[in-house]
Design a protein around this motif. Structure first.
Motif, short mmCIF file in Angstrom:
data_model
loop_
_atom_site.label_atom_id
_atom_site.label_comp_id
_atom_site.label_asym_id
_atom_site.label_seq_id
_atom_site.Cartn_x
_atom_site.Cartn_y
_atom_site.Cartn_z
N LEU A 200 42.48 49.58 41.39
CA LEU A 200 42.19 48.52 42.36
C LEU A 200 41.06 48.94 43.30
O LEU A 200 40.18 48.14 43.64
CB LEU A 200 43.45 48.20 43.17
N ASP A 201 41.10 50.21 43.73
CA ASP A 201 40.02 50.70 44.59
C ASP A 201 38.69 50.69 43.87
O ASP A 201 37.66 50.33 44.46
CB ASP A 201 40.33 52.13 45.06
N ALA A 202 38.70 51.10 42.61
CA ALA A 202 37.45 51.19 41.86
C ALA A 202 37.00 49.85 41.31
O ALA A 202 35.88 49.71 40.83
CB ALA A 202 37.60 52.20 40.71
N GLY A 203 37.87 48.84 41.39
CA GLY A 203 37.51 47.53 40.85
C GLY A 203 37.48 47.48 39.34
O GLY A 203 36.78 46.64 38.76
N THR A 204 38.22 48.38 38.69
CA THR A 204 38.20 48.43 37.22
C THR A 204 39.36 47.66 36.59
O THR A 204 39.42 47.56 35.37
CB THR A 204 38.26 49.90 36.75
N ILE A 205 40.29 47.15 37.43
CA ILE A 205 41.36 46.33 36.87
C ILE A 205 40.80 44.94 36.58
O ILE A 205 40.17 44.32 37.44
CB ILE A 205 42.54 46.24 37.84
N ALA A 206 41.03 44.46 35.39
CA ALA A 206 40.53 43.15 34.99
C ALA A 206 41.48 42.07 35.50
O ALA A 206 42.61 41.94 35.01
CB ALA A 206 40.39 43.06 33.46
N PHE A 207 41.04 41.32 36.49
CA PHE A 207 41.82 40.20 37.01
C PHE A 207 41.48 38.95 36.19
O PHE A 207 40.31 38.67 35.94
CB PHE A 207 41.50 39.96 38.48
N SER A 208 42.51 38.22 35.82
CA SER A 208 42.32 36.97 35.08
C SER A 208 42.48 35.79 36.05
O SER A 208 43.56 35.21 36.17
CB SER A 208 43.32 36.87 33.92
N PHE A 209 41.41 35.49 36.77
CA PHE A 209 41.47 34.43 37.78
C PHE A 209 41.42 33.06 37.12
O PHE A 209 40.66 32.84 36.17
CB PHE A 209 40.31 34.57 38.76
N LYS A 210 42.22 32.18 37.66
CA LYS A 210 42.19 30.79 37.23
C LYS A 210 42.84 29.94 38.32
O LYS A 210 43.53 30.46 39.22
CB LYS A 210 42.92 30.62 35.90
N THR A 211 42.64 28.66 38.26
CA THR A 211 43.25 27.76 39.23
C THR A 211 44.72 27.56 38.87
O THR A 211 45.05 27.22 37.73
CB THR A 211 42.52 26.40 39.23
N LEU A 212 45.60 27.79 39.82
CA LEU A 212 47.03 27.71 39.54
C LEU A 212 47.78 27.25 40.79
O LEU A 212 47.27 27.31 41.92
CB LEU A 212 47.57 29.07 39.07
#
Length: 362
Positions: A200-212
């Motif tokens: 999370l700090d490094a920004g390497t986690i792939a977030f799957s953003f979508k409208t929900l």
């Protein structure tokens, strides 16, 4: 010259110097003065070509030289004062900058011109952040070592009991295996939480953003935690928003956020208590409330509970229900990634109230 020739000029040029050039090219200043009716006085003097230079030399050069020397002296004194006024703070900044790496830097007083004061203020902020980072690293190493020490000691002790035959019956062997498995699982959770925070700090986690809509996530949380709250004799209420709580986010990470907050509430709420999960749309934000009637958090501790490994229980007691102090830090990172805010209000003995605020998706 004849009187009839000079007389007309006596009134016009009397006492006034006039210029005249003779046949040889000599320049003369002259004045004609009337003495009486029959006499005129004629005064003439040769005009030097360097007269203006001589006048400047005699009349102005000396005062100008004196004024120049005085101005030079004043400028030197002012430049000395200004240089000390400006370079003094700069030298202090340079001296303290060499101490930053060793962790021995001190705050610099805000002195000098406005630009130098701004530089000193920025340096003080940088120094504070570096010192906090260094202290955080020290605390991190100490906390990880402390958290790993207990399960490793248990694993080592029961493994040795199996090896030397102290645990020889089937029941004792099963108990040793259970403890080793349980402590190994705790270490696995700790390592997984540390990896999650690092990513999370490094920004390497792939977030799957979508409208929900957050309301269905509250249904999932109710389904997951109702059996646990019933087993703990805790009343669990879920209140969904009366209109769609639409956001732009990652449903898996938001579910992890709810799990951590509810699990934290469940740990510290005694039997007969209550946990409330509520969602509402407030202006242009979606608010999610997690309220419990547990033991609460002291006011002086509330500002630090989102720090990694920080626990209100300094002795880190609490048995199997205690965590590692990483859950709320992960929640904070997840909320910040969604451009939101996470806050808490609590009173000892009256429970805690966590509020998650995430921007509403138009």
């Amino acid at each position: 010259p004849p009187r009839s020739t000079l007389f007309p000029y006596t009134t016009l040029f009397r006492s006034l110097p006039n210029f005249y050039r003779d046949s040889e090219g000599q320049n003369w200043y002259y004045i004609i003065e009337r003495i009486n009716e029959d006499r005129l006085a004629y005064f003439a003097v040769n005009r030097s070509r360097l007269q203006i230079v001589m006048i400047f030399r005699d009349q102005y050069l000396g005062p100008l030289a004196q004024a120049g020397l005085l101005a030079l002296l004043v400028a030197f004194v002012l430049s000395l004062v200004m240089s000390r006024w400006i370079t003094g703070p700069l030298r202090r900044i340079s001296r303290e900058a060499r101490q930053v790496a060793d962790g021995r830097a001190h705050p610099i007083p805000l002195e000098g011109p406005e630009e130098v004061r701004q530089l000193a203020a920025s340096f003080n902020d940088m120094t504070r952040q570096v010192q906090e980072s260094q202290q955080s690293q020290k605390d991190f190493i100490a906390n990880v070592s402390h958290e790993l020490k207990t399960p490793l000691t248990s694993i080592q002790g029961f493994a040795r009991a199996i090896q030397d035959g102290t645990a020889h019956s089937s029941e004792e062997l099963a108990q040793a295996a259970d403890v080793i498995g349980m402590e190994t699982a705790r270490m696995h959770r700790l390592v997984q939480d540390l990896l999650t925070l690092t990513k999370l700090d490094a920004g390497t986690i792939a977030f799957s953003f979508k409208t929900l809509d957050l309301n269905p996530l509250l249904d999932v949380a109710q389904y997951r935690f109702t059996p646990r709250t019933e087993a703990a004799d805790i009343h669990f209420e879920v209140h969904k928003s009366d209109r769609p709580a639409t956001i732009y986010g990652d449903p898996d990470r938001l579910m992890q956020l709810l799990d951590n907050l509810l699990d934290n509430a469940l740990k510290f709420t005694p039997a007969g208590g209550k946990i409330i999960l509520r969602c509402e749309v407030n202006g242009d934000m979606v608010w999610v409330h997690v309220i419990d009637t547990g033991e609460g958090i002291p006011v002086e501790e509330q500002a630090r509970i989102f720090e990694r490994f920080y626990q209100v229980d300094k002795a880190r007691t609490g048995g199997e229900v205690r965590g590692y102090g990483l859950g709320l830090a992960i929640c904070q990172q997840i909320v910040q990634t969604h451009n939101g805010e996470l806050s808490v209000t609590s009173q000892p003995g009256a429970g805690s109230h966590f509020v998650v605020k995430i921007p509403l998706q138009p």
